[in-house]
Design an enzyme around this catalytic site. Sequence first.
Site, PDB file in Angstrom:
ATOM      1  CD1 TRP A 197       2.814   3.046  10.215  1.00 54.33           C
ATOM      2  CD2 TRP A 197       1.633   3.311   8.332  1.00 54.33           C
ATOM      3  NE1 TRP A 197       3.091   4.296   9.745  1.00 54.33           N
ATOM      4  CE2 TRP A 197       2.370   4.491   8.577  1.00 54.33           C
ATOM      5  CE3 TRP A 197       0.823   3.240   7.188  1.00 54.33           C
ATOM      6  CZ2 TRP A 197       2.316   5.596   7.737  1.00 54.33           C
ATOM      7  CZ3 TRP A 197       0.769   4.341   6.356  1.00 54.33           C
ATOM      8  CH2 TRP A 197       1.507   5.501   6.630  1.00 54.33           C
ATOM      9  CG  HIS A 231      -6.195   2.256   8.980  1.00 56.03           C
ATOM     10  ND1 HIS A 231      -5.824   3.510   8.533  1.00 56.03           N
ATOM     11  CD2 HIS A 231      -6.404   1.510   7.857  1.00 56.03           C
ATOM     12  CE1 HIS A 231      -5.794   3.517   7.209  1.00 56.03           C
ATOM     13  NE2 HIS A 231      -6.152   2.314   6.776  1.00 56.03           N
ATOM     14  CD  GLU A 251      -2.411   3.292   8.029  1.00 60.27           C
ATOM     15  OE1 GLU A 251      -2.247   3.611   9.232  1.00 60.27           O
ATOM     16  OE2 GLU A 251      -2.540   4.118   7.112  1.00 60.27           O
ATOM     17  NE  ARG A 261      -3.820   2.009   2.635  1.00 60.21           N
ATOM     18  CZ  ARG A 261      -3.739   2.981   3.548  1.00 60.21           C
ATOM     19  NH1 ARG A 261      -2.698   3.018   4.381  1.00 60.21           N
ATOM     20  NH2 ARG A 261      -4.677   3.894   3.639  1.00 60.21           N
ATOM     21  CE1 TYR A 275      -1.045   1.440  13.544  1.00 63.89           C
ATOM     22  CE2 TYR A 275      -2.952   2.521  12.567  1.00 63.89           C
ATOM     23  CZ  TYR A 275      -1.665   2.018  12.455  1.00 63.89           C
ATOM     24  OH  TYR A 275      -1.008   2.082  11.243  1.00 63.89           O
ATOM     25  CG  ASN A 285      -4.728   7.235   5.214  1.00 67.24           C
ATOM     26  OD1 ASN A 285      -4.654   6.019   5.378  1.00 67.24           O
ATOM     27  ND2 ASN A 285      -4.377   8.110   6.150  1.00 67.24           N
ATOM     28  CD  GLU A 286      -5.782   6.774   9.523  1.00 69.04           C
ATOM     29  OE1 GLU A 286      -5.641   7.860  10.113  1.00 69.04           O
ATOM     30  OE2 GLU A 286      -5.077   5.780   9.768  1.00 69.04           O
TER      31      GLU A 286
END
Length: 439
Positions: free
Chosen positions: A278, A220, A249, A75, A222, A152-153
């Site tokens: 990521w 994503h 990610e 990516r 996290y 993105n986001e």
Amino acid sequence: MKSFLRHTASIALMSLSLWGLPNAHADISVSGTQVFDGNGHSFKMRGVNVPHAWFTGRTDQALQDIAALGANSVRVVLSNGAQWTRTSESEVASIISRAKAEGLITVLEVHDTTGYGESGDAGTISGAVDYWLDIQNVLQGEEDYVIINIANEPFGNGPSASTWVDAHTQAISRLRNAGLTHTLMVDAANWGQDWEGIMRNNARQVLNSDPQGDVIFSVHMYEVYDSDSAVNSYLSSFSSQGLALVVGEFAADHYGSYVAADAVMARAEQYGYGYLGWSWSGNSSELSSLDIANNFDGGSLTSWGEQLFYGANGIAHTAHPASTFGESAGSSSSSNSSENSGSTSCGTAANGYPYCCDSSSDTGGGWGWENEQSCVVPERTTNDTSGNDGADNTGDEDASSGGTCDWYGTAYPMCQNQTDGWGWENGQSCIGQITCNNQ
């Protein structure tokens, strides 16, 4: 992931699998939860995020190194000029060309939209679409190899569900009306982490807006995903809805907060979903633990990089290349003599790929690369030294390998220089004897 340059609310081997059924058109496509490559074979992304927009001179080598480590996809961070230097059309063409040469499916994303609504510098989804339409000449014809990650986001915290849905349905309509038929990727709100469930609860509406039905949703993961239960709850929800998902990610921590990265990889493997770690290198000092490689050196992985590639469900153990690379290479070399054809000299596996002939390629099952095409490495067990497993290979098992480990049904060579964990020796992944015995 939000900019390398400042704090974010949330940042944003190879086993054989059963082939899926071809989709209606010969591009990367989506059917239910599965992604299919251009030949209609099921494809799970196993790859890495590459920070091209901030480190333009590092991308070519990064793609080479990432492919050599066993990834099947990347990516790539691009910029439309809203926050960083605009990535030119020629740069994008070069990235696509290089990734194809390395056998990597490429996900392209506009990063300038990160955290719109909370970040005052963030661009809009509409502006990202403008960029895709501006460079569409280098995108068209690459539908077998390129996925467009629209933005993105694209929202921080607090957007309404209708705002997220409307922005993406309008973006999809504009892209399709312009003639772009690529599979599209859509990011979650909440800086990509979707802790409010906006994407999870409304993804079907966005998918239904695409006349092709070729949309992959991207979360994503996290610090919101700090346990196996949190990871499983999210992935299982998309699976039960029959929707395609990728963890676009993730890392092992975020600003010191634990992330259940092993659970991400294990659950992605369970549900047949893709994941993209990521990020390759270059994170800011407070995020340096998210670097996969030390100082962009593919020969020097960080602890996170070792986990991503060589963990039990890591890239090196679960990735297989898109068949478009192997088959296209094989067809281009079909005029060569029979001794250069893996399928002629060493037999053909059940999935249609040639068996690898070179005994030095033997990693105990999985994938190899010979004669400019993908090949299947015959799986061998500790007691099997014939090396053929249906192929006409010859030669004994390399005595320096120290035997193999049956790791949940897949044979891997035993490490000679370490006793536990996963390692990398003689150009292949290996497993320590203690780790093997304690599985």
